[in-house]
Write a protein that holds these residues in place. Sequence first.
Motif, short mmCIF file in Angstrom:
data_model
loop_
_atom_site.label_atom_id
_atom_site.label_comp_id
_atom_site.label_asym_id
_atom_site.label_seq_id
_atom_site.Cartn_x
_atom_site.Cartn_y
_atom_site.Cartn_z
N LYS A 23 0.81 -1.22 0.00
CA LYS A 23 0.00 0.00 0.00
C LYS A 23 0.84 1.27 0.00
O LYS A 23 0.30 2.37 -0.13
CB LYS A 23 -0.95 0.00 1.19
CG LYS A 23 -2.08 -1.00 1.01
CD LYS A 23 -3.19 -0.70 1.99
CE LYS A 23 -4.45 -1.41 1.54
NZ LYS A 23 -5.62 -0.87 2.20
N MET A 43 -1.77 4.31 0.06
CA MET A 43 -3.20 4.03 -0.10
C MET A 43 -3.97 4.13 1.21
O MET A 43 -5.19 4.26 1.18
CB MET A 43 -3.40 2.64 -0.69
CG MET A 43 -3.00 2.50 -2.11
SD MET A 43 -3.45 0.85 -2.67
CE MET A 43 -2.86 0.90 -4.34
N SER A 45 -6.26 3.25 3.97
CA SER A 45 -7.29 2.22 4.06
C SER A 45 -7.97 1.95 2.72
O SER A 45 -8.82 1.07 2.62
CB SER A 45 -8.34 2.63 5.10
OG SER A 45 -8.96 3.84 4.70
N ASP A 46 -7.61 2.71 1.67
CA ASP A 46 -8.19 2.52 0.35
C ASP A 46 -7.61 1.27 -0.32
O ASP A 46 -6.55 0.78 0.06
CB ASP A 46 -7.94 3.73 -0.54
CG ASP A 46 -8.66 4.98 -0.04
OD1 ASP A 46 -9.68 4.84 0.66
OD2 ASP A 46 -8.18 6.08 -0.34
N GLU A 48 -7.40 1.28 -3.82
CA GLU A 48 -6.88 1.73 -5.10
C GLU A 48 -6.45 3.18 -5.01
O GLU A 48 -6.89 3.93 -4.14
CB GLU A 48 -7.88 1.53 -6.24
CG GLU A 48 -9.10 2.39 -6.18
CD GLU A 48 -10.01 2.18 -7.37
OE1 GLU A 48 -10.37 3.17 -8.01
OE2 GLU A 48 -10.36 1.02 -7.66
N ALA A 49 -5.53 3.55 -5.90
CA ALA A 49 -5.03 4.91 -5.97
C ALA A 49 -4.66 5.20 -7.42
O ALA A 49 -4.31 4.29 -8.18
CB ALA A 49 -3.81 5.09 -5.07
#
Length: 79
Positions: A23, A43, A45-46, A48-49
């Motif tokens: 991440k 990232m 806690s996401d 995707e970026a």
Amino acid sequence: MADRLIPHFHNDLGLPSITVGVKEFMCTGAKPPFDHPHIFIDMGSDVEAICSYCSTRFVYDGGLNGSCSPAECESSDVA
């Protein structure tokens, strides 16, 4: 001094997205000399970026075997 190496990924293949198993990483856009400024992406806690320079979408997969898929997108010439 850093206690770990931050992986660097490039998108020489021109893919719309790259799956990553981490991440926190750097996006270089393409391989030198065609790279963009190396951007640190976290990232959080996401899952995707999107790189603000080259618009590559990075998708997190915690079960990925290796740093990224396709494996060719990992830069091995990082200092």
